[in-house]
Design a protein around this motif. Structure first.
Motif, PDB file in Angstrom:
ATOM      1  N   HIS A  53       0.637  -1.109   0.146  1.00 29.47           N
ATOM      2  CA  HIS A  53      -0.134  -0.259  -0.014  1.00 29.47           C
ATOM      3  C   HIS A  53       0.491   1.110   0.073  1.00 29.47           C
ATOM      4  N   ALA A  54       2.293   1.148  -0.499  1.00 27.00           N
ATOM      5  CA  ALA A  54       3.013   2.085  -0.282  1.00 27.00           C
ATOM      6  C   ALA A  54       2.837   2.958  -1.331  1.00 27.00           C
ATOM      7  N   PRO A  55       2.647   4.652  -1.177  1.00 27.77           N
ATOM      8  CA  PRO A  55       3.433   5.191  -0.015  1.00 27.77           C
ATOM      9  C   PRO A  55       2.212   5.262   1.035  1.00 27.77           C
ATOM     10  N   ILE A  56       2.377   5.031   2.233  1.00 32.53           N
ATOM     11  CA  ILE A  56       1.204   5.113   3.179  1.00 32.53           C
ATOM     12  C   ILE A  56       1.640   5.846   4.481  1.00 32.53           C
ATOM     13  N   ARG A  57       0.786   6.571   5.002  1.00 32.27           N
ATOM     14  CA  ARG A  57       0.923   7.091   6.265  1.00 32.27           C
ATOM     15  C   ARG A  57       0.693   6.212   7.458  1.00 32.27           C
ATOM     16  N   LEU A  58       1.493   6.515   8.671  1.00 30.44           N
ATOM     17  CA  LEU A  58       1.589   5.800   9.761  1.00 30.44           C
ATOM     18  C   LEU A  58      -0.080   5.477  10.262  1.00 30.44           C
ATOM     19  N   SER A  59      -0.677   6.448  10.231  1.00 24.82           N
ATOM     20  CA  SER A  59      -2.123   6.346  10.902  1.00 24.82           C
ATOM     21  C   SER A  59      -3.060   5.367   9.961  1.00 24.82           C
ATOM     22  N   GLU A  60      -2.705   5.267   8.689  1.00 21.64           N
ATOM     23  CA  GLU A  60      -3.443   4.518   7.713  1.00 21.64           C
ATOM     24  C   GLU A  60      -2.850   3.074   7.835  1.00 21.64           C
ATOM     25  N   LEU A  61      -1.755   2.641   8.173  1.00 17.84           N
ATOM     26  CA  LEU A  61      -0.931   1.617   8.452  1.00 17.84           C
ATOM     27  C   LEU A  61      -1.594   0.862   9.797  1.00 17.84           C
ATOM     28  N   ALA A  62      -1.517   2.053  10.834  1.00 18.54           N
ATOM     29  CA  ALA A  62      -2.005   1.367  12.032  1.00 18.54           C
ATOM     30  C   ALA A  62      -3.478   0.922  12.006  1.00 18.54           C
ATOM     31  N   GLU A  63      -4.300   1.667  11.114  1.00 18.76           N
ATOM     32  CA  GLU A  63      -5.826   1.427  11.123  1.00 18.76           C
ATOM     33  C   GLU A  63      -5.741   0.134  10.356  1.00 18.76           C
ATOM     34  N   ARG A  64      -5.015  -0.338   9.351  1.00 17.94           N
ATOM     35  CA  ARG A  64      -5.066  -1.475   8.481  1.00 17.94           C
ATOM     36  C   ARG A  64      -4.675  -2.638   9.336  1.00 17.94           C
ATOM     37  N   GLU A  65      -3.710  -2.317  10.143  1.00 18.88           N
ATOM     38  CA  GLU A  65      -3.396  -3.437  11.062  1.00 18.88           C
ATOM     39  C   GLU A  65      -4.021  -3.742  12.482  1.00 18.88           C
ATOM     40  N   SER A  66      -5.079  -3.101  12.296  1.00 17.33           N
ATOM     41  CA  SER A  66      -5.832  -2.864  13.834  1.00 17.33           C
ATOM     42  C   SER A  66      -4.976  -2.754  15.226  1.00 17.33           C
ATOM     43  N   VAL A  67      -4.089  -1.831  15.132  1.00 21.60           N
ATOM     44  CA  VAL A  67      -3.169  -1.612  16.004  1.00 21.60           C
ATOM     45  C   VAL A  67      -3.223   0.164  16.348  1.00 21.60           C
ATOM     46  N   GLU A  86      11.673   3.291   4.888  1.00 25.54           N
ATOM     47  CA  GLU A  86      11.954   4.866   4.916  1.00 25.54           C
ATOM     48  C   GLU A  86      10.972   5.666   4.732  1.00 25.54           C
ATOM     49  N   ARG A  87      10.972   6.751   5.595  1.00 23.68           N
ATOM     50  CA  ARG A  87      10.080   7.851   5.663  1.00 23.68           C
ATOM     51  C   ARG A  87      10.345   8.883   4.592  1.00 23.68           C
ATOM     52  N   THR A  88       9.356   9.313   3.932  1.00 24.55           N
ATOM     53  CA  THR A  88       9.646  10.469   2.934  1.00 24.55           C
ATOM     54  C   THR A  88       8.418  11.403   3.270  1.00 24.55           C
ATOM     55  N   PRO A  89       8.690  12.666   2.819  1.00 28.00           N
ATOM     56  CA  PRO A  89       7.660  14.013   2.949  1.00 28.00           C
ATOM     57  C   PRO A  89       6.509  13.633   2.514  1.00 28.00           C
ATOM     58  N   ASP A  90       5.548  14.111   2.807  1.00 26.44           N
ATOM     59  CA  ASP A  90       4.080  13.737   2.129  1.00 26.44           C
ATOM     60  C   ASP A  90       4.164  15.105   1.394  1.00 26.44           C
ATOM     61  N   PRO A  91       3.837  14.745   0.087  1.00 14.44           N
ATOM     62  CA  PRO A  91       3.778  16.330  -0.642  1.00 14.44           C
ATOM     63  C   PRO A  91       2.303  16.911  -0.462  1.00 14.44           C
ATOM     64  N   ASP A  92       1.223  16.096   0.211  1.00 13.98           N
ATOM     65  CA  ASP A  92      -0.078  16.876   0.544  1.00 13.98           C
ATOM     66  C   ASP A  92       0.035  17.500   1.705  1.00 13.98           C
ATOM     67  N   ASP A  93       1.155  17.071   2.798  1.00 14.85           N
ATOM     68  CA  ASP A  93       0.927  17.744   4.062  1.00 14.85           C
ATOM     69  C   ASP A  93       2.671  17.578   4.142  1.00 14.85           C
ATOM     70  N   GLY A  94       3.185  18.815   4.228  1.00 15.76           N
ATOM     71  CA  GLY A  94       4.594  19.050   5.026  1.00 15.76           C
ATOM     72  C   GLY A  94       4.891  18.339   6.296  1.00 15.76           C
ATOM     73  N   ARG A  95       3.968  18.398   7.005  1.00 15.77           N
ATOM     74  CA  ARG A  95       4.253  17.790   8.320  1.00 15.77           C
ATOM     75  C   ARG A  95       4.234  16.447   8.570  1.00 15.77           C
ATOM     76  N   ALA A  96       3.747  15.867   7.688  1.00 15.51           N
ATOM     77  CA  ALA A  96       3.253  14.185   7.650  1.00 15.51           C
ATOM     78  C   ALA A  96       4.403  13.477   6.668  1.00 15.51           C
ATOM     79  N   ARG A  97       4.648  12.212   7.072  1.00 15.18           N
ATOM     80  CA  ARG A  97       5.599  11.669   6.235  1.00 15.18           C
ATOM     81  C   ARG A  97       4.888  10.237   5.810  1.00 15.18           C
ATOM     82  N   LEU A  98       5.227   9.704   4.660  1.00 11.24           N
ATOM     83  CA  LEU A  98       4.793   8.472   4.060  1.00 11.24           C
ATOM     84  C   LEU A  98       6.046   7.439   4.168  1.00 11.24           C
ATOM     85  N   LEU A  99       5.332   6.403   4.286  1.00  8.55           N
ATOM     86  CA  LEU A  99       6.108   5.203   4.584  1.00  8.55           C
ATOM     87  C   LEU A  99       6.257   4.179   3.236  1.00  8.55           C
TER      88      LEU A  99
END
Length: 149
Positions: A53-67, A86-99
């Motif tokens: 599911h890359a690139p994926i945010r940590l929050s979405e990953l946690a939701e998908r994995e039910s943790v 590796e973490r990369t900047p989210d182009p839609d939100d400079g504060r967020a990172r994509l996995l």
């Protein structure tokens, strides 16, 4: 409030317990004989989800994995430290990172899948054609009922 337990409930509960035990044994066997990745099942599942599911945010990953997010944050930190994510900047939100998985992470999961598939194939080869079809059909039905398809 207690409810009366019928004989059908007891049989059903015993069948569920037996099936759960068998699924646990199958999973453990595939995990232990299917490669030596040194990742726990939860960490391997998170890496698999990142890969698929890359690139994926940590929050979405946690939701998908039910943790929880803090739990997933620890898992991702370990994967990152081992060079699998590796973490990369989210182009839609400079504060967020994509996995994103690294090539080493992809290779780790691919090799584990290959080894586990070989173990599973060897077991299926010991079944006759009708039994293989029955196992495949039953697992498809169970996956659909669990909503994992």
């Amino acid at each position: 409030m207690t409810r009366a337990v019928s004989g059908a409930d007891i049989v059903g509960d015993a069948e569920v317990a037996t099936l759960y035990h068998q699924l646990t044994r199958i999973n453990r066997t595939l995990r232990t004989r299917g490669g030596k990745s040194n990742l726990t099942a939860g960490v391997a599942a998170a890496l698999w989800t990142i890969i698929n599911h890359a690139p994926i945010r940590l929050s979405e990953l946690a939701e998908r994995e039910s943790v929880t997010a803090p739990t997933m944050s620890r898992i991702v930190a370990a994967l990152e430290e081992q060079g699998f994510v590796e973490r990369t900047p989210d182009p839609d939100d400079g504060r967020a990172r994509l996995l994103n998985p690294t090539p080493a992470g992809v290779e780790l999961i691919a090799n584990a899948r290959t080894e586990r598939a070989r173990v599973l194939a060897a077991a299926l080869d010991r079944l006759d054609d009708d039994d293989r079809k029955t196992v495949g059909h039953g697992l498809r039905l169970l996956a659909e009922a669990l909503g994992t398809t």
